[in-house]
Design a protein around this motif. Structure first.
Motif, PDB file in Angstrom:
ATOM      1  N   UNK A 268       0.587  -1.302  -0.230  1.00 52.43           N
ATOM      2  CA  UNK A 268       0.079   0.054   0.024  1.00 52.43           C
ATOM      3  C   UNK A 268       0.863   1.328   0.084  1.00 52.43           C
ATOM      4  N   UNK A 269       1.941   1.217   0.789  1.00 57.84           N
ATOM      5  CA  UNK A 269       2.734   2.512   0.881  1.00 57.84           C
ATOM      6  C   UNK A 269       3.476   2.621  -0.317  1.00 57.84           C
ATOM      7  N   UNK A 270       4.189   1.328  -0.832  1.00 62.62           N
ATOM      8  CA  UNK A 270       5.074   1.588  -2.310  1.00 62.62           C
ATOM      9  C   UNK A 270       3.800   2.108  -3.305  1.00 62.62           C
ATOM     10  N   UNK A 271       2.568   1.724  -3.388  1.00 67.62           N
ATOM     11  CA  UNK A 271       1.635   2.260  -4.438  1.00 67.62           C
ATOM     12  C   UNK A 271       1.419   3.643  -4.252  1.00 67.62           C
ATOM     13  N   UNK A 272       1.406   4.310  -3.076  1.00 65.15           N
ATOM     14  CA  UNK A 272       1.219   5.643  -2.914  1.00 65.15           C
ATOM     15  C   UNK A 272       2.113   6.225  -3.887  1.00 65.15           C
ATOM     16  N   UNK A 273       3.547   5.885  -3.707  1.00 73.06           N
ATOM     17  CA  UNK A 273       4.458   6.842  -4.352  1.00 73.06           C
ATOM     18  C   UNK A 273       4.580   6.291  -5.938  1.00 73.06           C
ATOM     19  N   UNK A 274       4.367   4.848  -6.128  1.00 74.15           N
ATOM     20  CA  UNK A 274       4.311   4.278  -7.732  1.00 74.15           C
ATOM     21  C   UNK A 274       3.396   5.277  -8.367  1.00 74.15           C
ATOM     22  N   UNK A 275       2.028   5.375  -7.896  1.00 75.34           N
ATOM     23  CA  UNK A 275       0.991   6.208  -8.558  1.00 75.34           C
ATOM     24  C   UNK A 275       1.150   7.802  -8.667  1.00 75.34           C
ATOM     25  N   UNK A 276       2.176   8.254  -7.859  1.00 76.89           N
ATOM     26  CA  UNK A 276       2.617   9.620  -7.944  1.00 76.89           C
ATOM     27  C   UNK A 276       3.730   9.952  -8.860  1.00 76.89           C
ATOM     28  N   UNK A 277       4.643   9.277  -8.986  1.00 74.33           N
ATOM     29  CA  UNK A 277       5.741   9.308  -9.905  1.00 74.33           C
ATOM     30  C   UNK A 277       5.904   8.088 -10.397  1.00 74.33           C
ATOM     31  N   UNK A 278       5.274   8.036 -11.616  1.00 69.14           N
ATOM     32  CA  UNK A 278       5.125   6.811 -12.664  1.00 69.14           C
ATOM     33  C   UNK A 278       6.363   6.493 -13.464  1.00 69.14           C
ATOM     34  N   UNK A 279       6.124   5.470 -14.234  1.00 71.29           N
ATOM     35  CA  UNK A 279       7.141   4.802 -14.883  1.00 71.29           C
ATOM     36  C   UNK A 279       8.215   3.717 -14.380  1.00 71.29           C
ATOM     37  N   UNK A 280       7.778   3.313 -13.093  1.00 75.94           N
ATOM     38  CA  UNK A 280       8.510   2.412 -12.405  1.00 75.94           C
ATOM     39  C   UNK A 280       7.963   1.118 -12.218  1.00 75.94           C
ATOM     40  N   UNK A 281       8.546   0.049 -11.933  1.00 82.89           N
ATOM     41  CA  UNK A 281       8.178  -1.401 -11.607  1.00 82.89           C
ATOM     42  C   UNK A 281       8.710  -1.592 -10.135  1.00 82.89           C
ATOM     43  N   UNK A 282       7.899  -2.133  -9.277  1.00 80.99           N
ATOM     44  CA  UNK A 282       8.226  -2.338  -7.958  1.00 80.99           C
ATOM     45  C   UNK A 282       8.059  -3.829  -7.652  1.00 80.99           C
ATOM     46  N   UNK A 283       9.087  -4.463  -7.013  1.00 78.49           N
ATOM     47  CA  UNK A 283       9.349  -5.740  -6.513  1.00 78.49           C
ATOM     48  C   UNK A 283       9.006  -5.683  -5.008  1.00 78.49           C
ATOM     49  N   UNK A 284       8.386  -6.630  -4.507  1.00 84.71           N
ATOM     50  CA  UNK A 284       8.367  -6.851  -3.103  1.00 84.71           C
ATOM     51  C   UNK A 284       8.826  -8.352  -2.873  1.00 84.71           C
ATOM     52  N   UNK A 285       9.983  -8.524  -2.102  1.00 86.01           N
ATOM     53  CA  UNK A 285      10.174  -9.902  -1.804  1.00 86.01           C
ATOM     54  C   UNK A 285       9.852 -10.385  -0.489  1.00 86.01           C
TER      55      UNK A 285
END
Length: 316
Positions: free
Chosen positions: A150-167
């Motif tokens: 949830x916290x990662x998606x806050x920034x993902x939706x604000x500053x676009x063009x990135x892929x996030x991986x959670x291990x």
């Protein structure tokens, strides 16, 4: 039976302390004493135990195990040489409740095969114990992953063009990763049980982002080669990949409501089973009810992955 021994073994899990507190309370209502065995099976081998009572109830809200734990290693062989009955006598206990994961419950099953009064309780964030739909600690671990997503998606939706991986944690099983990916709405999930199709996942994410999507989200289990997978995703999708490794944050912290509530029910039933001579079994949660299965059945294999949720995430 006059005295019950409680021990926690293997990896710690949120809810262990709550389960211990519930078992102690249930035993005291029957006039039964309880001793906590320090450091898992090593404490049993070394006769390292302490009397515990309901004054420990405040520990129920804490993660970890206040009794401490240990990996089995050669402890089971050493116990066999000493004799389990002798070890229990030296600890001053007549019956055992073993809280732990697959390896620990396997040891409990072998001890129970000799007629020793043993009841197991499934406690592992991996949620991979056969015979139970739920293991203590799983909900807390998944919620940690969801909070991170949830916290990662806050920034993902604000500053676009990135892929996030959670291990995530999970050892060789992907139950945590699949549950977290499914609930978070991830684009892909990679686990040990199924060969990861990195190229398909990367092209799926690329297509979404080319069409205006702000980000990609991938959840994967530990020990799959996170850095190598990230490099492949980045090369195919043409976007930067950012990695978050949750690590042992998933083991610690206060247990969730579900882990505390089931810990109470598991602990109470384990005591009732010992007092009614219903030995050689593991407390379990099946089809919405707290029940029991044989320890030998629980130790016979690892629980299968939820394929329906895996496919719902990956689309195949």
């Amino acid at each position: 039976m006059k005295t019950i021994g409680l021990l926690t073994s293997g990896g710690d899990a949120p809810g262990m302390n709550a389960c211990i507190a519930a078992a102690v309370e249930a035993a005291e209502k029957h006039g039964i004493r309880v001793r906590g065995i320090i450091g898992g099976f090593r404490g049993l081998l070394e006769a390292n135990s302490i009397p515990i009572g309901t004054e420990l109830a405040g520990l129920a809200r804490r993660g970890g195990s206040f009794l401490g734990t240990s990996r089995n290693g050669n402890l089971e062989k050493e116990l066999a040489k000493q004799g389990i009955a002798s070890a229990m006598s030296r600890c001053g206990v007549d019956g055992l409740v073993v809280l732990g994961g697959g390896g620990s419950l396997g040891a409990a099953a072998r001890i129970a095969a000799d007629g020793t009064p043993v009841v197991g309780i499934p406690c592992t964030i991996d949620n991979d114990i056969h015979g139970t739909d739920y293991c203590l600690g799983f909900d807390s671990a998944v919620n940690k992953a969801l909070r991170a997503a949830d916290e990662i998606l806050d920034t993902a939706e604000s500053l676009s063009e990135r892929i996030f991986m959670i291990e995530t944690l999970g050892g060789k099983t992907g139950h945590i990763a699949v549950a977290a990916a499914y609930a978070a709405g991830a684009d892909a999930v990679f686990v040990h049980e199924i060969q990861p199709d990195i190229e398909s996942a990367a092209r799926k994410i690329k297509t979404k982002m080319d069409a205006g999507g702000t980000h990609g989200l991938v959840v994967l289990c530990e020990n799959l080669g996170t850095a190598e997978i990230a490099a492949k995703l980045e090369a195919i999708a043409g976007r930067r990949v950012r990695i978050t490794i949750l690590g042992h944050t998933q083991r610690g912290g206060n247990p969730t409501y579900l882990d505390r509530a089931l810990a109470r029910e598991f602990g109470e039933l384990a005591v009732e089973m010992l007092l009614s001579s219903d030995y050689g079994k593991m407390v379990a949660y099946k089809d919405g009810k707290v029940t029991a299965v044989s320890l030998s059945e629980a130790a016979s294999k690892t629980k299968e992955l939820d394929i329906a949720k895996y496919r719902a995430v990956n689309g195949n």
